[in-house]
Each structure stands twice: as C-alpha cells, then as structure tokens.
Motif scaffolding. Structure first.
Motif, short mmCIF file in Angstrom:
data_model
loop_
_atom_site.label_atom_id
_atom_site.label_comp_id
_atom_site.label_asym_id
_atom_site.label_seq_id
_atom_site.Cartn_x
_atom_site.Cartn_y
_atom_site.Cartn_z
N ALA A 153 0.83 -1.20 0.00
CA ALA A 153 0.00 0.00 0.00
C ALA A 153 0.87 1.26 0.00
CB ALA A 153 -0.93 -0.01 1.21
N GLY A 154 1.95 1.24 0.76
CA GLY A 154 2.84 2.38 0.80
C GLY A 154 3.54 2.62 -0.53
N MET A 155 3.93 1.55 -1.21
CA MET A 155 4.58 1.69 -2.51
C MET A 155 3.60 2.22 -3.55
SD MET A 155 6.83 -1.83 -2.39
CE MET A 155 7.77 -1.62 -3.89
N ARG A 156 2.36 1.77 -3.47
CA ARG A 156 1.35 2.29 -4.41
C ARG A 156 1.11 3.78 -4.18
NH1 ARG A 156 -1.17 -2.72 -3.19
NH2 ARG A 156 -2.67 -1.71 -1.80
N LYS A 157 1.13 4.17 -2.91
CA LYS A 157 0.96 5.59 -2.61
C LYS A 157 2.12 6.41 -3.18
CE LYS A 157 -1.69 6.94 0.08
NZ LYS A 157 -3.08 7.44 -0.01
N ARG A 158 3.32 5.91 -3.05
CA ARG A 158 4.49 6.61 -3.61
C ARG A 158 4.39 6.70 -5.14
NH1 ARG A 158 9.64 6.57 -0.60
NH2 ARG A 158 9.26 6.05 1.58
N LEU A 159 3.92 5.62 -5.76
CA LEU A 159 3.77 5.62 -7.22
C LEU A 159 2.73 6.65 -7.66
CD1 LEU A 159 4.43 4.44 -9.99
CD2 LEU A 159 2.74 2.63 -9.53
N ALA A 160 1.62 6.72 -6.94
CA ALA A 160 0.59 7.70 -7.27
C ALA A 160 1.11 9.12 -7.12
CB ALA A 160 -0.65 7.47 -6.39
N LEU A 161 1.92 9.35 -6.11
CA LEU A 161 2.53 10.67 -5.92
C LEU A 161 3.51 10.99 -7.05
CD1 LEU A 161 3.09 10.50 -2.08
CD2 LEU A 161 1.78 12.28 -3.25
N ALA A 162 4.26 9.98 -7.48
CA ALA A 162 5.17 10.18 -8.61
C ALA A 162 4.40 10.59 -9.86
CB ALA A 162 5.97 8.91 -8.86
N ARG A 163 3.25 9.96 -10.06
CA ARG A 163 2.42 10.29 -11.23
C ARG A 163 1.90 11.73 -11.14
NH1 ARG A 163 -2.91 6.93 -11.77
NH2 ARG A 163 -3.28 8.18 -9.90
N ALA A 164 1.40 12.11 -9.96
CA ALA A 164 0.89 13.48 -9.79
C ALA A 164 1.99 14.50 -10.02
CB ALA A 164 0.29 13.63 -8.38
N HIS A 165 3.19 14.20 -9.53
CA HIS A 165 4.31 15.11 -9.70
C HIS A 165 4.75 15.18 -11.15
CE1 HIS A 165 8.45 16.70 -9.11
NE2 HIS A 165 7.90 17.31 -8.08
N LEU A 166 4.71 14.05 -11.83
CA LEU A 166 5.13 14.00 -13.23
C LEU A 166 4.16 14.76 -14.12
CD1 LEU A 166 7.36 12.66 -14.95
CD2 LEU A 166 5.84 10.70 -15.25
N LEU A 167 2.86 14.64 -13.85
CA LEU A 167 1.85 15.31 -14.67
C LEU A 167 1.77 16.79 -14.36
CD1 LEU A 167 -1.05 12.68 -14.60
CD2 LEU A 167 0.52 13.17 -16.49
N ALA A 168 1.86 17.14 -13.07
CA ALA A 168 1.83 18.55 -12.63
C ALA A 168 0.71 19.33 -13.29
CB ALA A 168 3.19 19.21 -12.92
N ARG A 169 -0.53 18.85 -13.13
CA ARG A 169 -1.68 19.56 -13.68
C ARG A 169 -1.90 20.86 -12.89
NH1 ARG A 169 -1.32 18.17 -18.11
NH2 ARG A 169 -3.44 18.83 -18.64
N PRO A 170 -2.48 21.87 -13.51
CA PRO A 170 -2.66 23.16 -12.83
C PRO A 170 -3.44 23.07 -11.53
CG PRO A 170 -3.05 23.39 -15.19
CD PRO A 170 -2.90 21.92 -14.93
N VAL A 171 -4.40 22.14 -11.46
CA VAL A 171 -5.15 21.90 -10.23
C VAL A 171 -4.95 20.43 -9.85
CG1 VAL A 171 -7.41 21.85 -9.11
CG2 VAL A 171 -6.87 23.66 -10.76
N THR A 172 -4.41 20.18 -8.68
CA THR A 172 -4.14 18.81 -8.23
C THR A 172 -4.92 18.56 -6.94
OG1 THR A 172 -1.95 18.74 -9.25
CG2 THR A 172 -2.37 17.19 -7.47
N LEU A 173 -5.77 17.53 -6.99
CA LEU A 173 -6.62 17.16 -5.87
C LEU A 173 -6.09 15.87 -5.28
CD1 LEU A 173 -9.96 17.58 -7.87
CD2 LEU A 173 -8.73 19.37 -6.61
N VAL A 174 -5.86 15.86 -3.98
CA VAL A 174 -5.21 14.70 -3.35
C VAL A 174 -6.04 14.24 -2.15
CG1 VAL A 174 -3.04 13.78 -2.48
CG2 VAL A 174 -3.01 15.78 -3.99
N ASP A 175 -6.41 12.97 -2.16
CA ASP A 175 -7.23 12.41 -1.09
C ASP A 175 -6.36 11.54 -0.18
OD1 ASP A 175 -9.40 11.77 0.43
OD2 ASP A 175 -10.47 10.63 -1.10
#
Length: 233
Positions: A153-175
């Motif tokens: 679960a922790g590794m999946r969370k890190r991967l999801a964060l890597a994706r959000a950082h890589l995409l860097a959309r103007p609005v980023t929503l994080v749950d």
C-alpha cells in the motif's frame, strides 16, 4: 451584498450572481449533490485563488472525497454552480484537461507495472516526461517493472505521488496523501507536494493530518455533513 462584490472580497454573495472567472482556480456557488435519496453536499460556497493551497478537514462521511470527485468532474452537481479555472464543472472534458485527482487508493492500473502506469498517464495527457526519474525520486526504481497489484500500500501511494508530480496539472486534488506511509514517506510526500505548490499548482488536500497537510496547503475548510462549517488560515 451587491452584485460584483464577491469578486472584490473573495467571498460568496447572497444574491447568487454569476460566477467570476478570473484569478480563481476553483469557484463554487451554492453547490448541492444528491446521490439517490442521500444529500451529500449541501450548499457549498468556496473560492480558491490560482496557486493557493487548501486543506479539507472533516470526519469520515463529511463529504471531502465527494467534493474532490465533483471538482474533478467525476460527479455532476445536482444544483448550484462551479468552475475550475473558468471552465464550468459540467464541461467534463475541459475540466479534466487541467485537473489531476489522486484518490485515496491511488487510482492505478493493477495489471500494469509502475513504469507502465506513468508512461500511460503521460500518453493520456499528451505529455512527455522522465518516468524513470520520477520512480527514482520516490524510491521505486527496483519496483519499476513489478505489477502494481504486487506492490505494498505504501509503494502504491508513492507511485501515485510520482504520477501526480510527473503530470503537474494546474489543479491537483489529493485524497489522504499521508495514509499508509511511514515517517520517511510522509516527508517525501510533503516534499513532492511542496514542489508542485512552488510551480504554481493549486493544491486541494483532503487529510486527517492537518498538521501535515497545512504545511503545503495552509488554508483550511471544514466540512460537516456536506456543509462548509468554518474557514481557517
């Protein structure tokens, strides 16, 4: 309050005048959402200027996750108005072009590897990027070729964060970005989200750890029963 005063003060008017579309990343006016017989969001009014960070507080079931899904155009409001960078929330395609939602479960494809998940995300948004570098940044180089279903679960969370950082959309929503992470993972999360904020990305973070979330999203809004009960700075 007279028409147009909302634009000056940054707070909602009471006459339900048209939404201004400048300077704000997110604008909600008297927004309601009903799913079946249950009312989830109740008259939410909210303004988030471009580049600001907002922390959503509230107990489980208060409506935080639902509000994020509405902002990402995954759910359509029952009534009320909303805009994301000037685009009407009902214009799902336009909203999705400028918003990235990182759900609590990461929203990853379990049968793809970590690297494939990042490559696919870049392709979907028509972007290029260094997927290998993003994996290295979150300490997942050795797990790059493993299918996501076999990651912790922790590794999946890190991967999801890597994706959000890589995409860097103007609005980023994080749950719940800090869930299932150890102390090192939480500090890494703060670093990555801080990088996004420094780039001018508007962050909206739903979290049960306000002392962490508000380090990168200082303003706070509390939801109680689907309503905005108070605002904090």
């Amino acid at each position: 309050m007279i028409r147009g005063e909302w634009e000056k003060t940054g707070h909602p008017t009471t006459d339900h005048s048209p939404l201004p579309t400048h300077r704000h990343a997110l604008q909600l006016r008297d927004l309601w959402l009903r799913l079946g017989r249950e009312v989830i969001l109740r008259g939410v009014n909210l303004d988030v200027p471009v580049g600001d960070g907002l922390t959503l507080l509230g107990e489980n079931g208060a409506g935080k996750t639902t509000l994020l899904r509405v902002l990402a155009s995954g759910l359509r409001p029952t009534r009320g108005e909303g805009r994301v960078l000037g685009f009407d929330l009902r214009d799902g395609r336009a909203v999705r072009e400028c918003v990235h939602l990182m759900p609590v479960d990461g929203g990853l494809y379990p049968d793809l590897t970590g690297e494939e998940n990042l490559d696919f995300a870049l392709q979907m948004h028509g972007q290029s990027g260094d997927a290998a570098g993003a994996l290295r940044r979150v300490g997942l180089t050795r797990a790059a070729t493993r299918r996501v279903r076999f990651l912790s679960a922790g590794m999946r969370k890190r991967l999801a964060l890597a994706r959000a950082h890589l995409l860097a959309r103007p609005v980023t929503l994080v749950d719940e970005p800090f869930a299932n992470l150890d102390e090192g993972g939480r500090e890494l999360t703060l670093e990555l989200l801080g990088d996004l904020a420094a780039q001018g990305v508007t962050l909206v973070i739903a979290a049960h750890e306000p002392h962490l979330a508000r380090r990168v999203a200082p303003r706070a809004v509390r939801l109680v029963g689907g309503k905005v009960e108070d605002r904090g700075t």
